[in-house]
Design an enzyme around this catalytic site. Structure first.
Site, PDB file in Angstrom:
ATOM      1  CB  CYS A   1     -66.822 -12.061 -54.398  1.00  0.00           C
ATOM      2  SG  CYS A   1     -66.047 -10.816 -53.375  1.00  0.00           S
TER       3      CYS A   1
ATOM      4  CG  ASN B   1     -66.586  -6.209 -53.800  1.00  0.00           C
ATOM      5  OD1 ASN B   1     -67.560  -6.914 -53.513  1.00  0.00           O
ATOM      6  ND2 ASN B   1     -65.413  -6.730 -54.133  1.00  0.00           N
TER       7      ASN B   1
ATOM      8  CG  HIS C   1     -68.765  -9.973 -57.343  1.00  0.00           C
ATOM      9  ND1 HIS C   1     -69.433  -9.386 -56.287  1.00  0.00           N
ATOM     10  CD2 HIS C   1     -67.438  -9.849 -57.059  1.00  0.00           C
ATOM     11  CE1 HIS C   1     -68.548  -8.943 -55.418  1.00  0.00           C
ATOM     12  NE2 HIS C   1     -67.330  -9.209 -55.855  1.00  0.00           N
TER      13      HIS C   1
HETATM   14  O1  UT7 Z   1     -64.378  -9.144 -55.083  1.00  0.00           O
HETATM   15  C1  UT7 Z   1     -63.391 -10.134 -55.054  1.00  0.00           C
HETATM   16  C2  UT7 Z   1     -62.436 -10.012 -56.136  1.00  0.00           C
HETATM   17  N1  UT7 Z   1     -61.714  -8.762 -56.043  1.00  0.00           N
HETATM   18  C3  UT7 Z   1     -61.398  -8.125 -57.137  1.00  0.00           C
HETATM   19  O2  UT7 Z   1     -61.758  -8.567 -58.196  1.00  0.00           O
HETATM   20  C4  UT7 Z   1     -60.540  -6.892 -57.014  1.00  0.00           C
HETATM   21  C5  UT7 Z   1     -59.396  -7.011 -57.930  1.00  0.00           C
HETATM   22  N2  UT7 Z   1     -58.467  -5.876 -57.977  1.00  0.00           N
HETATM   23  C6  UT7 Z   1     -58.797  -4.621 -58.329  1.00  0.00           C
HETATM   24  O3  UT7 Z   1     -59.944  -4.273 -58.494  1.00  0.00           O
HETATM   25  C7  UT7 Z   1     -57.657  -3.649 -58.587  1.00  0.00           C
HETATM   26  O4  UT7 Z   1     -56.465  -4.346 -58.674  1.00  0.00           O
HETATM   27  C8  UT7 Z   1     -57.527  -2.519 -57.547  1.00  0.00           C
HETATM   28  C9  UT7 Z   1     -58.687  -1.566 -57.650  1.00  0.00           C
HETATM   29  C10 UT7 Z   1     -57.470  -3.118 -56.143  1.00  0.00           C
HETATM   30  C11 UT7 Z   1     -56.255  -1.715 -57.814  1.00  0.00           C
HETATM   31  O5  UT7 Z   1     -56.260  -1.172 -59.129  1.00  0.00           O
HETATM   32  P1  UT7 Z   1     -54.999  -1.334 -60.105  1.00  0.00           P
HETATM   33  O6  UT7 Z   1     -55.280  -0.576 -61.321  1.00  0.00           O
HETATM   34  O7  UT7 Z   1     -54.727  -2.807 -60.199  1.00  0.00           O
HETATM   35  O8  UT7 Z   1     -53.907  -0.569 -59.310  1.00  0.00           O
HETATM   36  P2  UT7 Z   1     -52.486  -1.127 -58.853  1.00  0.00           P
HETATM   37  O9  UT7 Z   1     -52.647  -2.113 -57.742  1.00  0.00           O
HETATM   38  O10 UT7 Z   1     -51.766  -1.578 -60.067  1.00  0.00           O
HETATM   39  O11 UT7 Z   1     -51.859   0.177 -58.273  1.00  0.00           O
HETATM   40  C12 UT7 Z   1     -51.524   1.300 -59.089  1.00  0.00           C
HETATM   41  C13 UT7 Z   1     -50.972   2.401 -58.218  1.00  0.00           C
HETATM   42  C14 UT7 Z   1     -49.984   1.906 -57.170  1.00  0.00           C
HETATM   43  O12 UT7 Z   1     -48.922   2.817 -57.073  1.00  0.00           O
HETATM   44  P3  UT7 Z   1     -47.481   2.435 -57.629  1.00  0.00           P
HETATM   45  O13 UT7 Z   1     -47.089   1.179 -56.876  1.00  0.00           O
HETATM   46  O14 UT7 Z   1     -47.688   2.168 -59.113  1.00  0.00           O
HETATM   47  O15 UT7 Z   1     -46.674   3.632 -57.318  1.00  0.00           O
HETATM   48  C15 UT7 Z   1     -50.795   1.905 -55.898  1.00  0.00           C
HETATM   49  O16 UT7 Z   1     -50.010   2.109 -54.734  1.00  0.00           O
HETATM   50  O17 UT7 Z   1     -52.031   3.033 -57.494  1.00  0.00           O
HETATM   51  C16 UT7 Z   1     -51.706   3.083 -56.115  1.00  0.00           C
HETATM   52  N3  UT7 Z   1     -52.901   3.011 -55.308  1.00  0.00           N
HETATM   53  C17 UT7 Z   1     -53.662   4.061 -55.014  1.00  0.00           C
HETATM   54  N4  UT7 Z   1     -53.594   5.355 -55.359  1.00  0.00           N
HETATM   55  C18 UT7 Z   1     -54.535   6.195 -54.913  1.00  0.00           C
HETATM   56  C19 UT7 Z   1     -53.448   1.925 -54.732  1.00  0.00           C
HETATM   57  N5  UT7 Z   1     -54.559   2.265 -54.056  1.00  0.00           N
HETATM   58  C20 UT7 Z   1     -54.712   3.597 -54.213  1.00  0.00           C
HETATM   59  C21 UT7 Z   1     -55.674   4.504 -53.761  1.00  0.00           C
HETATM   60  N6  UT7 Z   1     -55.562   5.791 -54.140  1.00  0.00           N
HETATM   61  N7  UT7 Z   1     -56.729   4.156 -52.983  1.00  0.00           N
END
Ligand code: UT7
Length: 335
Positions: free
Chosen positions: A118, A289, A259
């Site tokens: 990225c 993204n 980004h």
């Molecule tokens: O471009 C290169 C660099 N990349 C980035 O900078 C991306 C970095 N990461 C992120 O943007 C975020 O971490 C995500 C968007 C990937 C995830 O968001 P988050 O607020 O960090 O969510 P989380 O991983 O803490 O997950 C929260 C909950 C989880 O459930 P539990 O374990 O708390 O029961 C996930 O399983 O949300 C769940 N979850 C979803 N729910 C509905 C994960 N993906 C989804 C989904 N729909 N698509």
């Protein structure tokens, strides 16, 4: 003491090219266990563009490059270097830069691909700038182009909601004497984060085999929660540091063009850098993204929306797989 520069470099053209096909959050609800509102709240993404099957990265790369050339009032023959930051090249080799050289008819150019995930566009800008300032190149085409949809596991709800396809390109060229464009870059790598964001197979460590396919190792893997923490810290730090070391107050910056990985990362970096929301370019809502294409395409949108004028101070910043991180500081030198 900084190295003596012989020339100055600046952006004179910017273009973007995206597939027509839109994949909305409502569409994703039918594909994986997700919720359209969750996606908007957690990421800021409403829709992303996806290529027609069989479309390689060079296709929209060519479109973006032609538009950037038109904006700069140049022809492909005027270009003497093509740099293509991408994680989804048409093939492992030859480089997509070679394929683009041929598609464009850029008969006077050499070129290569650059792998920095990225952060690819920010790294490529510094590389291009160094060539121009040293006098080795007069006009460089930097083309960030990605077909992320072919390396995304469409059964993995954690990641498939995040990415989109598309391309953005700029022309960076030698400026008339006395004119200032590119000012500074601040770049770093932290390879200890390599396992948190990767496409493990297809290289020499894990060559393609039935096993790599069965284990889905040709898809993008990301530990989103961990990457998120590093990304917020990294994006904010490079932005603050590059402004500070050039004596620029946050209020004097016209636009931060980050980004586009997650709107919450962008907002956190904006707040930590002491910027207002109006000083930040956001396109993640419409494109998701797009890895190396996100910054150049956001620059094109900024020009189209009248948010960038000649002389404006701009910071580009990114964080990505590697980990890679970096920022470019420049004055806007295109129409
Ligand atoms: O471009 C290169 C660099 N990349 C980035 O900078 C991306 C970095 N990461 C992120 O943007 C975020 O971490 C995500 C968007 C990937 C995830 O968001 P988050 O607020 O960090 O969510 P989380 O991983 O803490 O997950 C929260 C909950 C989880 O459930 P539990 O374990 O708390 O029961 C996930 O399983 O949300 C769940 N979850 C979803 N729910 C509905 C994960 N993906 C989804 C989904 N729909 N698509």
């Amino acid at each position: 003491m900084p190295a003596r520069t012989l020339h100055t470099a600046g952006i004179t053209g910017v273009g973007m090219d995206f597939p027509e096909r839109r994949l909305t959050n409502a569409d994703l609800e039918k594909m994986v266990d997700t919720d359209a509102e969750w996606i908007v709240e957690r990421t800021g993404i409403k829709e992303r563009r996806i290529v027609e099957p069989g479309t390689p990265a060079s296709h929209h790369g060519e479109g973006a490059a032609r538009k950037a050339l038109e904006h700069a009032r140049l022809t492909p023959e005027d270009i003497d270097l093509i740099i293509v930051p991408t994680v989804t090249p048409d093939m492992i080799y030859p480089a997509t830069a070679c394929l683009l050289q041929d598609r464009l008819g850029a008969s006077n150019a050499w070129g290569f691909d650059l792998s920095a995930a990225c952060c690819g566009f920010v790294y490529a800008m510094q590389t291009a700038r160094a060539q121009v300032e040293a006098g080795f190149a007069r006009r460089v085409l930097v083309v960030g182009t990605e077909v992320m949809s072919v390396i995304v596991d469409w059964e993995d709800r954690n990641n498939c909601i995040l990415f989109g396809d598309g391309a953005g390109a700029v022309v960076l060229e030698r400026l008339p004497e006395g004119e200032v464009g590119f000012i500074d870059s601040l770049l770093w790598v932290d390879g200890s984060g390599a396992d948190l964001l990767k496409q493990a197979a297809g290289g020499s460590l894990h060559p393609a085999s039935h096993e790599t396919v069965d284990k889905k190792m040709h898809y993008l893997y990301q530990d989103g929660r961990e990457v998120y923490k590093h990304a917020v810290r990294g994006m904010a730090k490079v932005t603050v540091d590059i402004l500070e070391r050039n004596g620029i107050a946050p209020a004097d910056l016209r636009l931060m063009v980050p980004h586009q990985a997650n709107n919450r990362i962008i907002e956190a970096a904006q707040r930590r850098a002491g910027l207002t929301p109006e000083q930040v370019m956001v396109t993640i809502d419409r494109f998701g993204n797009t890895t190396s294409a996100s910054i150049p395409s956001a620059l094109r949108v900024a020009v189209d929306e009248g948010r960038l004028k000649r002389g404006d101070l701009v910071v580009l910043c990114a964080f990505g797989g590697g980990f890679t991180c970096g920022a470019n500081l420049l004055r806007w030198t295109a129409d």
